[in-house]
Design an enzyme around this catalytic site. Structure first.
Site, PDB file in Angstrom:
ATOM      1  N   ASP A 161     -10.941 -31.256 -34.690  1.00 47.15           N
ATOM      2  CA  ASP A 161     -11.399 -32.634 -34.828  1.00 47.15           C
ATOM      3  C   ASP A 161     -11.174 -33.583 -33.648  1.00 47.15           C
ATOM      4  OD1 ASP A 161     -11.512 -31.375 -37.299  1.00 47.15           O
ATOM      5  OD2 ASP A 161     -10.589 -33.019 -38.396  1.00 47.15           O
ATOM      6  N   GLU A 392       0.780 -26.687 -41.321  1.00 46.22           N
ATOM      7  CA  GLU A 392      -0.617 -26.729 -40.885  1.00 46.22           C
ATOM      8  C   GLU A 392      -0.721 -26.381 -39.400  1.00 46.22           C
ATOM      9  OE1 GLU A 392      -2.291 -30.618 -41.443  1.00 46.22           O
ATOM     10  OE2 GLU A 392      -4.334 -29.982 -40.915  1.00 46.22           O
TER      11      GLU A 392
END
Ligand code: DGY
Length: 427
Positions: A161, A392
Site C-alpha cells: 500500500d 503482520e
C-alpha cells in the site's frame, strides 16, 4: 530449524476462520482479503484440505462478471474497518472493493494439486475456469494495449500500500476537494507510526472516489484514473501464476486455455524488460502517468526469482543488490532498500519484513539454486516468528513484531514451511 509454534499457528487460523473464509486478523482487517485468503488456503492445506479449498471457493464467490476477483470481499459491514462497502459502492454481490490484489491464487492451486491427491485435482479442476477468467481480466483490464506490462490503478492493488514505490504517482494526485470527511479506523487499532500517513489516506480515497464516480468502469479507470503504475510485484506474481495455471491447463486437458496462457506468458516475459532500471541494477516500479522509474529496489524487485523473470545476467545483478541490502539489516527481506533515505523500519511497506513476500522470494531462489540466499530469507522469517510471534510484519533492524497480531498469513507461511509444502519449479 525448530518449529515450536505449530499448535499456536493452527489455533490462529482456526480463530480467524469466519465460517469458510478467513480474516487476516480481528478488528484491523475484519473481512476476506484476496491474497491473504489465498495464502490462508495454503496454511489450511497443511492440516485440513477440505477447508483449504473452501477458502478458495469462497474467494471466487466474490468474483465479478468481468473476471476480477476484488481485493476485499465484505459480505457485511463492520464499524471496525474503514473504508467499508458504503464507501466503495460497487453494487456487487457479495459487496466488495472495486479493484484487485496480487493474483497468487493459481500458484496456490498448483501447489495444492502437486502436493495433493485426487481430491485436490478435482477441486482445482472445478475452479479452473474461474482462475482463468481472473487472469484474462488482468491481461485485458490492466494491459488493454497488450504491452506485456500489467498496471495497477491504486497502490492497494499492489498489496504494498504505502511503499515508496508509489510516492511519485501519489505525489501527483490532487486530493479531491469533494472528498467526504472520514474517520480512519486502522490507527485506533495500531500505532500510527506503523501505518500510512493522513495525506496518503486522502489520496487513497481520492482514487477510490474516482472509481466510484465512474461506476467502476475499469477501462475508464485505466485510461483516466488518478494513478497508474507498473509494479514488479504484480508483474512477477502474475507471470508466475500464469505459468502455474498453464501447468493446470495441461493437466486438465484444456488446450485452448493453455494456448492463451502461453501467449500471455510470452508477452509478459517481454513486458518485464519495461521494468528493468539499469541505473538501479534491478526491476523497479514505474509511474505510468509520467513514465518515470522509482529510484530504488524493494522486496518486490526480488520476486523476479519467484517468476524466474529476466535474463541470467539480470537475475545475477538483482542477487548482488539483494545481498547488499541484506548486509544493512539484521532480518531480511526489507520491503524498501535500507541504503535509501526513505527507509522506515517500522512503517508498513516502507521497510518492514513480510512473511508472504519472503515465502515467494525464498521459493524462487531455491528453485534457481541460489541456496544461500534462499536459506537466509527462510531462516530470518522463522527466527522472527519464533522470537516475536505471528505479527503482520516485522522490524528488519530490531526484529520487533509490528501491525496486527495473530496474523493469518504469517501463521500460514510458518505452517507451510513446517510441513514442507513448498513450491516446485515453474515450467
Ligand atoms: C488496509 O486497509 O490497509 C488494506 O491494506 C487496504 O487493502
Amino acid at each position: 530449524m525448530q518449529y515450536s509454534r505449530i499448535d499456536e499457528a493452527i489455533n490462529i487460523m482456526r480463530k480467524n476462520d469466519r465460517g469458510g473464509f478467513t480474516i487476516p486478523t480481528p478488528r484491523l482487517y475484519p473481512f476476506q482479503w484476496n491474497w491473504d485468503s489465498a495464502f490462508a488456503a495454503l496454511g489450511f492445506a497443511t492440516f485440513d484440505r477440505q477447508r483449504a479449498w473452501q477458502e478458495l471457493e469462497m474467494l471466487f464467490e466474490g468474483q465479478w462478471e468481468d473476471g476480477m476477483v476484488p481485493h476485499i470481499i465484505f459480505r457485511r459491514d463492520d464499524p471496525d474497518y474503514f473504508p467499508g462497502p458504503s464507501v466503495w459502492q460497487t453494487n456487487s454481490n457479495p459487496p466488495s472493493s472495486g479493484h484487485s490484489q496480487p493474483p497468487v491464487i493459481a500458484s496456490i492451486m498448483r501447489l495444492l494439486v502437486e502436493d495433493g491427491a485426487q481430491f485436490d485435482h478435482q477441486k482445482a479442476e472445478a475452479l479452473f475456469d474461474r482462475a482463468f477468467a481472473f487472469h484474462r481480466w488482468w491481461h485485458e483490464a490492466r494491459d488493454p494495449d497488450g504491452t506485456g506490462l500489467v498496471a495497477i490503478v491504486h497502490p492497494w492493488e499492489s498489496g504494498r500500500d504505502n511503499c515508496p514505490d508509489w510516492d511519485l504517482g501519489m505525489g501527483n494526485i490532487d486530493v479531491d476537494p469533494q472528498l467526504e470527511a472520514y474517520q480512519r479506523r486502522d490507527t485506533s487499532h495500531i500505532d500510527a507510526s506503523e501505518r500510512p500517513t493522513e495525506l496518503q489516506y486522502d489520496r487513497f480515497l481520492t482514487i477510490v472516489k474516482f472509481g466510484r464516480d465512474c461506476g467502476w468502469d475499469q477501462h475508464h479507470i485505466y485510461r483516466h484514473g488518478p494513478f497508474l503504475a507498473g509494479d514488479p510485484g504484480i508483474q512477477f506474481i502474475l507471470l508466475r501464476a500464469d505459468r502455474d495455471l498453464l501447468q493446470l491447463a495441461r493437466l486438465f486437458g484444456k488446450a485452448d486455455q493453455a494456448a492463451q496462457l502461453e501467449s500471455w506468458i510470452e508477452r509478459s516475459v517481454e513486458g518485464c524488460n519495461l521494468l528493468w532500471n539499469e541505473a538501479c541494477g534491478g526491476f523497479c516500479s514505474k509511474d505510468l502517468k509520467t513514465n518515470t522509474f522509482t529510484d530504488s529496489l524493494t522486496s518486490a524487485s526480488t520476486l523476479c526469482f519467484w517468476a524466474s523473470a529476466g535474463t541470467t545476467e539480470q537475475r545475477a545483478e538483482v542477487a548482488r543488490q539483494m545481498r547488499a541490502m541484506l548486509e544493512n539489516v539484521r532480518h531480511g527481506m526489507p520491503s524498501w532498500d535500507p541504503r535509501e533515505g526513505r527507509f522506515e523500519p517500522k512503517r508498513y511497506w516502507r521497510g518492514p519484513v513480510w512473511a508472504v513476500i519472503n515465502f515467494m522470494i525464498a521459493s524462487g531462489l531455491g528453485e534457481l539454486q541460489l541456496i544461500d540466499l534462499a536459506d537466509r530469507i527462510r531462516a530470518d522469517t522463522l527466527e522472527l516468528v519464533e522470537q516475536a510471534g505471528f505479527y503482520e510484519y516485522f522490524n528488519p533492524e530490531t526484529g520487533d513484531g509490528l501491525g496486527g497480531g495473530d496474523f493469518t498469513w504469517t501463521a500460514a507461511i510458518y505452517l507451510t514451511w513446517a510441513q514442507g509444502l513448498e513450491g516446485s519449479r515453474a515450467a
